[in-house]
Design an enzyme around this catalytic site. Structure first.
Site, PDB file in Angstrom:
ATOM      1  N   LYS A  79       0.928  -1.276  -0.081  1.00 11.04           N
ATOM      2  CA  LYS A  79       0.095   0.084  -0.168  1.00 11.04           C
ATOM      3  C   LYS A  79       0.816   1.266   0.066  1.00 11.04           C
ATOM      4  O   LYS A  79       1.759   1.377   0.844  1.00 11.04           O
ATOM      5  CB  LYS A  79      -0.834  -0.094   1.379  1.00 11.04           C
ATOM      6  CG  LYS A  79      -2.033   1.264   1.411  1.00 11.04           C
ATOM      7  CD  LYS A  79      -2.794   0.908   2.479  1.00 11.04           C
ATOM      8  CE  LYS A  79      -3.796   1.944   2.640  1.00 11.04           C
ATOM      9  NZ  LYS A  79      -4.720   1.970   3.993  1.00 11.04           N
ATOM     10  N   SER A 154      -9.592   1.859   3.315  1.00 12.69           N
ATOM     11  CA  SER A 154      -8.888   2.761   2.371  1.00 12.69           C
ATOM     12  C   SER A 154      -7.699   1.725   1.574  1.00 12.69           C
ATOM     13  O   SER A 154      -7.285   2.305   0.642  1.00 12.69           O
ATOM     14  CB  SER A 154      -7.946   3.831   3.413  1.00 12.69           C
ATOM     15  OG  SER A 154      -7.254   3.064   4.124  1.00 12.69           O
ATOM     16  N   SER A 178      -9.788  -0.351   7.515  1.00 11.58           N
ATOM     17  CA  SER A 178      -9.255  -0.556   6.314  1.00 11.58           C
ATOM     18  C   SER A 178      -8.656  -1.812   5.606  1.00 11.58           C
ATOM     19  O   SER A 178      -8.016  -1.711   4.473  1.00 11.58           O
ATOM     20  CB  SER A 178      -8.143   0.827   6.101  1.00 11.58           C
ATOM     21  OG  SER A 178      -8.729   2.112   6.058  1.00 11.58           O
TER      22      SER A 178
HETATM   23  N1  GLN Z   1     -12.749   4.204   6.843  1.00  7.31           N
HETATM   24  C1  GLN Z   1     -11.942   4.268   7.946  1.00  7.31           C
HETATM   25  C2  GLN Z   1     -11.599   5.971   7.993  1.00  7.31           C
HETATM   26  O1  GLN Z   1     -11.995   6.523   7.153  1.00  7.31           O
HETATM   27  C3  GLN Z   1     -11.032   3.728   8.593  1.00  7.31           C
HETATM   28  C4  GLN Z   1      -9.766   4.144   7.528  1.00  7.31           C
HETATM   29  C5  GLN Z   1      -8.527   3.318   7.938  1.00  7.31           C
HETATM   30  O2  GLN Z   1      -8.697   2.282   8.662  1.00  7.31           O
HETATM   31  N2  GLN Z   1      -7.315   3.824   7.816  1.00  7.31           N
HETATM   32  O3  GLN Z   1     -10.959   6.653   8.990  1.00  7.31           O
END
Ligand code: GLN
Length: 480
Positions: A79, A154, A178
């Protein structure tokens, strides 16, 4: 060689029997990634030179009759919030579009030392903020399972490349879901280890008390093997744990007979129909392999989203203060004064969601509001963690949905941040508590969209989590 069906075990066997070389695996994976990427936009860039260099080393080691390592010749995608020396690491942001880190993240260093081939960097929501991968400055990722749908976020790119088979495994990051949520949307395994189990050195900070690095794979064993190689104490991250790394692949050999599994009742309300049906089938399967199922209550669940969005935005507002136009490449060209340089650089360099979070985080930390929001949220976080601790006095593991619904259409929720935030309602709690949790495939909906089942265990009980996941996989749970 069929790149998209390779596993760590089949690569190991193929190398040992001289059926193919690591260089051949590498070339084939890169070719497939190149061909597939126009469909999904999952890779931001491929790293052929670096991957081929490692592949040649692996082949030389094998020729010399030495052990090439547990990930020898395995194509791994990373990532783009995880640093790679000499290779741009953008965090999906215009702010870092040209940033070339001078160092590798510890996880990258370790997987490469184990023979893994870093073949490319994957697209993600900007600074890992999002649930659909639509917040990337470099365009959204499409879900390889259904191209009109989001892959989740994400870590959408890292889930998508494993689902499409251009990488055998990948690294993602998880702050509030995420890894697990895109894993469930793309039908692959996604693991968020205990907080501190994997070094965060080289993971660009979003919310430091919640950030984790973890693996994606197409089967439980590959995820366990990758985690075994990257886990463990790292002096470069003071929050990394000293506890020795247990044998995750070893734990998978045991069956699940006699495990006590809790179903948190709060998590099974408000699921989309198909999602609820698939999970019910998954739970029946667990019963049939000898698990004892009990209902459990996690009473503070309803406060999780509010609590998370106070804590993560507070930490993000502080962590992202470093992007000021002085350090890190991007600087607005319109600025005349120093104050304008800060304002315009941040105004032009960050996308809407990142700005929203910096403003919210600055607000909850400001004097007069700190006690009412930030301090209160920290207390609620402790209560959520206590809910889990009390549950684990009664059960060995919890089984829950990952997301209330399967992959949604691109554009469907992008104009409604609150609806988007609800995607993470069942994953955020585990992140706040810092416990290990993972998503495993649990069949599909009637329109063929993957559903994920979440498994959560006590701090550092990754062995118990992998044991249950592997037993579920062996019993046919992935296609239940
Ligand atoms: N979707 C969650 C957020 O927007 C989690 C994001 C993540 O785990 N990096 O913060």
């Amino acid at each position: 060689m069929d790149v998209h069906t390779l596993t760590i075990a089949s690569i190991r066997a193929g190398l040992a029997s001289r059926q193919f070389t690591a260089a051949e695996v590498c070339e084939a994976a890169l070719r497939l990634a190149e061909a597939e990427n126009s469909k999904t936009n999952a890779y931001l860039r491929l790293c052929p030179e670096r991957a081929m260099e490692t592949a040649r080393k692996v082949d030389a080691t094998i020729t010399a009759g030495e052990d090439p390592g547990p990930l020898a010749g395995v194509p791994v995608a990373v990532k783009d919030v995880i640093t790679t020396r000499g290779i741009t690491t953008t965090c999906g942001s215009k702010m870092l579009e040209r940033w070339v880190p001078p160092y590798d993240a510890t996880a990258v260093e370790r997987l490469e030392a184990a023979g893994g081939l870093v073949i490319g960097k994957t697209n993600c929501d900007e600074f890992a903020m999002g649930s659909s991968n639509e917040n990337s400055a470099f365009g959204p990722v499409r879900n390889p399972v259904a191209l009109d749908r989001v892959p989740g976020g994400s870590s959408g790119g890292s889930a998508a490349v494993v689902a499409q088979g251009t990488a055998t495994v990948s690294l993602g990051s998880d702050t509030g879901g995420s890894i697990r949520q895109p894993g469930s949307f793309c039908g692959v395994v996604g693991v968020t280890p205990t907080y501190g189990r994997v070094s965060r050195y080289g993971l660009v900070a979003f919310a430091s008390s919640l950030d984790h690095i973890g693996p994606f794979a197409r089967n439980v064993g590959d995820a366990a093997t990758l985690l075994e190689t990257i886990a463990g104490r790292d002096p470069k991250d003071s929050t990394s744990a000293f506890a020795p790394v247990a044998g995750y692949t070893e734990a998978m050999k045991q069956d699940a007979r006699g495990m006590r599994i809790g179903l948190p009742t709060e998590y099974f309300k408000g699921l989309a129909n198909d999602t609820g049906d698939q999970l019910a089938k998954g739970v029946d399967l667990l019963k049939s392999i000898g698990c004892e199922i009990v209902d459990i209550s996690l009473p503070h669940t309803e406060y999780a989203i509010a609590c998370y969005y106070i804590i993560c935005t507070a930490e993000a507002s502080s962590n992202l203060a470093r992007y000021d136009g002085v350090r890190y490449t991007f600087r607005s060209e319109r600025a005349q004064t120093m104050a304008e340089m800060y304002q315009l650089t941040r105004g032009e360099g960050f996308g809407a969601e990142v700005k929203r979070r910096i403003m919210l985080g600055t607000h909850v930390l400001s004097s007069g509001y700190y006690d009412a929001y930030y301090l209160k949220a920290q207390k609620v976080r402790a209560l959520i963690a206590r809910d889990f601790a009390q549950a684990f006095e009664k059960v060995d593991a919890l089984v829950a949905p990952v997301s209330p619904f399967p992959a949604f259409k691109l554009g469907e929720k992008i104009d409604d941040p609150l609806a988007m935030y609800l995607s993470d309602i069942y994953t955020i709690t585990g992140s706040l508590a810092g416990i290990p949790c993972m998503s495993v495939p649990c069949g599909t909906t009637s329109d063929s969209l993957p559903v994920g089942m979440q498994i959560l265990t006590r701090h550092f009980d990754e062995p118990g989590m992998f044991r249950l996941a592997a037993a579920f996989e062996r019993a046919g749970g992935f296609t239940v």
